[in-house]
Scaffold this active site. Structure first.
Site, short mmCIF file in Angstrom:
data_model
loop_
_atom_site.label_atom_id
_atom_site.label_comp_id
_atom_site.label_asym_id
_atom_site.label_seq_id
_atom_site.Cartn_x
_atom_site.Cartn_y
_atom_site.Cartn_z
N HIS A 95 3.96 4.52 9.54
CA HIS A 95 4.64 3.32 9.96
C HIS A 95 5.32 3.39 11.27
O HIS A 95 5.98 4.55 11.43
CB HIS A 95 5.89 2.79 8.95
CG HIS A 95 5.53 2.39 7.60
ND1 HIS A 95 6.10 2.18 6.59
CD2 HIS A 95 4.13 1.70 7.40
CE1 HIS A 95 5.34 1.64 5.45
NE2 HIS A 95 4.19 1.28 6.10
N HIS A 122 -3.88 -1.07 -2.61
CA HIS A 122 -2.70 -1.07 -1.83
C HIS A 122 -1.44 -0.43 -2.58
O HIS A 122 -0.46 0.01 -2.10
CB HIS A 122 -2.36 -2.19 -1.01
CG HIS A 122 -1.54 -1.94 0.25
ND1 HIS A 122 -1.77 -1.13 1.27
CD2 HIS A 122 -0.34 -2.65 0.56
CE1 HIS A 122 -0.79 -1.12 2.24
NE2 HIS A 122 0.20 -2.03 1.74
#
Length: 312
Positions: free
Chosen positions: A282, A256
């Site tokens: 997002h 990540h």
């Protein structure tokens, strides 16, 4: 401590080594945590605890240990890890029938402050992607790992998004000559991400070298494990751990963190937050703002370059 507790700790250590296969530094940390806990209980109870005494500990006694760590000013991250170590020890005692304590299950792991992975510097990222292939395994596995890592850093994909790509999706992409990929992420939200020539080349190199892809159905996973099944994220995580150890990088370097590095490096090069928000998938710009950290030097440079009064 009594001999029975000593022997239980030794058996637990052997189990962590042989079954859990913990890294040496992690094993040392686990042992230190449990030794510290037992030392506290020796003082708290007035005598070294036996296995029987460990089985009778109440929630208040576990909380007293956590409170003592707080009083000493130990970091919450350290206490959370210590609690995990102690819980592992008690679970081992339970499984071996040595002691059973229900109270520890009533204690919540100390809450940690929200954080995001630290981005690698650009030189570290370049070096990371150029780690030499592992000589003891088949070459196609290294080509697979390179392709996955370039999707994470080169396109900002989450590891789950990269590993969920199907054979037909990637085959169609490579056949079409496109340099963009449609990705479905969290909340079933679809976004279009551009792919670097190096990423496309890595996908093609893996496809051509993998001995299992030709037998897989169009809807099957494009990335496969050593035996031909869908690639487990744990395998990618393990490879990243090996690579960061080889380069001496921090434990914060995870799959990540490569996605985080993608966003941070784009922002540092002048990319705007709205575009990076779309690339990352997002839903909220506030998530992107929290996710992409810009240092004070970079902010000052942007300010001086952009503000009309700063140019006078």
């Amino acid at each position: 401590m009594t001999a029975s507790v000593d022997s239980a700790r030794e058996a637990w250590r052997d189990w962590l080594t042989s079954e859990r296969r913990l890294a040496r530094h992690t094993l040392v940390a686990y042992e230190h945590d449990v030794a510290s806990f037992l030392g506290f209980m020796t003082t708290y109870l007035g005598a070294p605890p036996s296995l029987e005494a460990l089985g009778k500990l109440k929630p208040a006694e576990f909380r007293a240990w956590l409170a003592e760590r707080a009083r000493l000013g130990l970091a919450r991250t350290s206490t959370a890890r210590a609690f995990s170590s102690v819980r592992s020890f008690f679970q081992f005692l339970d499984k071996r029938g040595l002691a059973r304590n229900a109270s520890i299950g009533l204690i919540q792991t100390p809450k940690l402050p929200h954080s995001v992975p630290k981005a690698l510097s650009e030189p570290d990222m370049e070096e990371f992607l150029e780690v030499p292939a592992q000589q003891e395994r088949e070459a196609w596995l290294d080509r697979r790992d390179t392709a996955v890592l370039l999707l994470l850093y080169g396109a900002g994909l989450r590891i789950g998004e990269a590993l969920s790509l199907t054979r037909s999706e990637v085959e169609d992409l490579l056949a079409s000559g496109r340099d963009t990929l449609s990705v479905t992420g969290k909340g079933n939200k679809t976004r279009i991400v551009p792919l670097l020539p190096q990423t496309l080349a890595a996908l093609r190199a893996y496809r051509d070298a993998c001995p299992f892809l030709s037998a897989r159905r169009p809807g099957d996973s494009f990335f496969v494990g050593a035996r031909g099944g869908a690639l487990d994220p744990a395998i990618v995580q393990k490879r990243v751990r090996e690579m960061r150890r080889e380069l001496g990088l921090a434990d914060s370097v995870t799959p990540h963190a490569l996605r985080h590095s993608f966003a941070t490096h784009l922002l540092g090069a002048g990319g705007d937050l709205r575009t990076i928000q779309e690339l990352l998938g997002h839903a909220s710009l506030s998530t992107t703002q929290r996710y992409t950290a810009v240092d004070a030097t970079r902010l000052a440079a942007v300010y001086r370059a952009a503000h009309p009064r700063a140019k006078r």
